[in-house]
Enzyme design. Sequence first.
Site, PDB file in Angstrom:
ATOM      1  N   ASP A  87      -2.380  37.736 -14.628  1.00 18.12           N
ATOM      2  CA  ASP A  87      -3.266  37.060 -13.684  1.00 18.12           C
ATOM      3  C   ASP A  87      -4.735  37.224 -14.059  1.00 18.12           C
ATOM      4  O   ASP A  87      -5.255  38.345 -14.082  1.00 18.12           O
ATOM      5  CB  ASP A  87      -3.023  37.614 -12.279  1.00 18.12           C
ATOM      6  CG  ASP A  87      -3.849  36.887 -11.230  1.00 18.12           C
ATOM      7  OD1 ASP A  87      -3.863  35.648 -11.249  1.00 18.12           O
ATOM      8  OD2 ASP A  87      -4.475  37.568 -10.400  1.00 18.12           O
ATOM      9  N   LYS A 101       3.525  39.782  -6.008  1.00 21.96           N
ATOM     10  CA  LYS A 101       2.110  39.663  -6.317  1.00 21.96           C
ATOM     11  C   LYS A 101       1.357  40.895  -5.844  1.00 21.96           C
ATOM     12  O   LYS A 101       1.954  41.846  -5.336  1.00 21.96           O
ATOM     13  CB  LYS A 101       1.554  38.377  -5.705  1.00 21.96           C
ATOM     14  CG  LYS A 101       2.360  37.132  -6.099  1.00 21.96           C
ATOM     15  CD  LYS A 101       1.691  35.855  -5.712  1.00 21.96           C
ATOM     16  CE  LYS A 101       0.570  35.523  -6.670  1.00 21.96           C
ATOM     17  NZ  LYS A 101      -0.004  34.179  -6.408  1.00 21.96           N
ATOM     18  N   ARG A 121       0.811  -1.213   0.000  1.00 23.14           N
ATOM     19  CA  ARG A 121       0.000   0.000   0.000  1.00 23.14           C
ATOM     20  C   ARG A 121       0.845   1.263   0.000  1.00 23.14           C
ATOM     21  O   ARG A 121       0.556   2.221  -0.721  1.00 23.14           O
ATOM     22  CB  ARG A 121      -0.950  -0.006   1.202  1.00 23.14           C
ATOM     23  CG  ARG A 121      -1.788   1.250   1.399  1.00 23.14           C
ATOM     24  CD  ARG A 121      -2.382   1.810   0.130  1.00 23.14           C
ATOM     25  NE  ARG A 121      -3.071   0.817  -0.669  1.00 23.14           N
ATOM     26  CZ  ARG A 121      -3.308   0.956  -1.963  1.00 23.14           C
ATOM     27  NH1 ARG A 121      -2.870   2.010  -2.620  1.00 23.14           N
ATOM     28  NH2 ARG A 121      -3.954   0.007  -2.629  1.00 23.14           N
ATOM     29  N   LYS A 145       1.774  25.075  -5.088  1.00 27.01           N
ATOM     30  CA  LYS A 145       0.602  24.451  -4.462  1.00 27.01           C
ATOM     31  C   LYS A 145       0.796  22.932  -4.431  1.00 27.01           C
ATOM     32  O   LYS A 145       0.094  22.173  -5.100  1.00 27.01           O
ATOM     33  CB  LYS A 145      -0.670  24.843  -5.202  1.00 27.01           C
ATOM     34  CG  LYS A 145      -0.937  26.350  -5.170  1.00 27.01           C
ATOM     35  CD  LYS A 145      -2.123  26.737  -6.029  1.00 27.01           C
ATOM     36  CE  LYS A 145      -2.323  28.243  -6.017  1.00 27.01           C
ATOM     37  NZ  LYS A 145      -3.436  28.672  -6.904  1.00 27.01           N
ATOM     38  N   GLU A 159       3.416  40.432 -10.870  1.00 29.43           N
ATOM     39  CA  GLU A 159       2.053  40.046 -11.217  1.00 29.43           C
ATOM     40  C   GLU A 159       1.272  41.253 -11.711  1.00 29.43           C
ATOM     41  O   GLU A 159       1.271  42.315 -11.075  1.00 29.43           O
ATOM     42  CB  GLU A 159       1.347  39.446 -10.004  1.00 29.43           C
ATOM     43  CG  GLU A 159      -0.096  39.033 -10.279  1.00 29.43           C
ATOM     44  CD  GLU A 159      -0.802  38.540  -9.030  1.00 29.43           C
ATOM     45  OE1 GLU A 159      -0.796  37.314  -8.815  1.00 29.43           O
ATOM     46  OE2 GLU A 159      -1.345  39.375  -8.283  1.00 29.43           O
TER      47      GLU A 159
END
Length: 282
Positions: free
Chosen positions: A217, A163, A96, A131, A195
């Site tokens: 963005d 940003k 597993r 992320k 950004e």
Amino acid sequence: MEASARVLIELALAEDIGLGDVTASYFVPADRQARAMIVARKEGVISGVDIAQMVFKEVDVALEVEILLPNGSRVSEGAVIMCITGPARSILTAERTALNFLQRLSGVATVTARYADLVKGTQARILDTRKTTPGYRKLEKRAVLNGGGINHRMGLYDRAMVKDNHLVAEGGIAEIQKSIHRLKADHPEVEVELEADRLDQVEAFLELEGVDHILLDNMSPELMRKAVAMRGDRHKPYLEASGNVNLATVRVIAETGVDFISIGSLTHSAPALDLGMDFVAP
């Protein structure tokens, strides 16, 4: 990579095995030898075979693990990825945890490959983001490479990414330029990305010195095309699109002429690739 992966493997095995695998200990004879194959249940792109191999060897050095398909391999349903031979108890104990790593990383590679395939023929390249699953960043970013994407910054230390919240705190274009000069003087190897969510910001950023990337963005394809036109024939700064990117929109975005398209879902929500382990007759 190997050192950080080994830490994750040790943690994963500790939480799964605990004081011992009671199923294998009581229901599988200690002297039983076995041969097992890890098989693709669906088509996809493989990543993490070396990590799965490390899991099996961590459980039992006596296990023989043969990798049949390397990282980055495109597989169809039924493809045999690796073969494990040795004590049956050890194979079952490691199963597993080995599959968890392999399925997760192959899922990231598979999703990345779908996006990379859709932008072929354009100059756009698919980028990952920060992320990522905590602790898994190096593995997941390598999986993106296995799927045909490329890596954005690894962390806060290898690219300055200014940003909207940073811009509010900074105090204007003149201050941004001063900050870029200070950063480049102290760390000339570190790239700078700004950004922009409006074309007037793109226009202003194009006038600054030392800007390597501009992040567009949540802009519409029309605005992205205008931003590309504003840059003209200049090689840099590179233009990166971000926001509202999915399998239905990525081709349209790529055709605007941007250089990169960053997609957080490559790592934060990629479904695991369906893989399984089957014992085979001696």
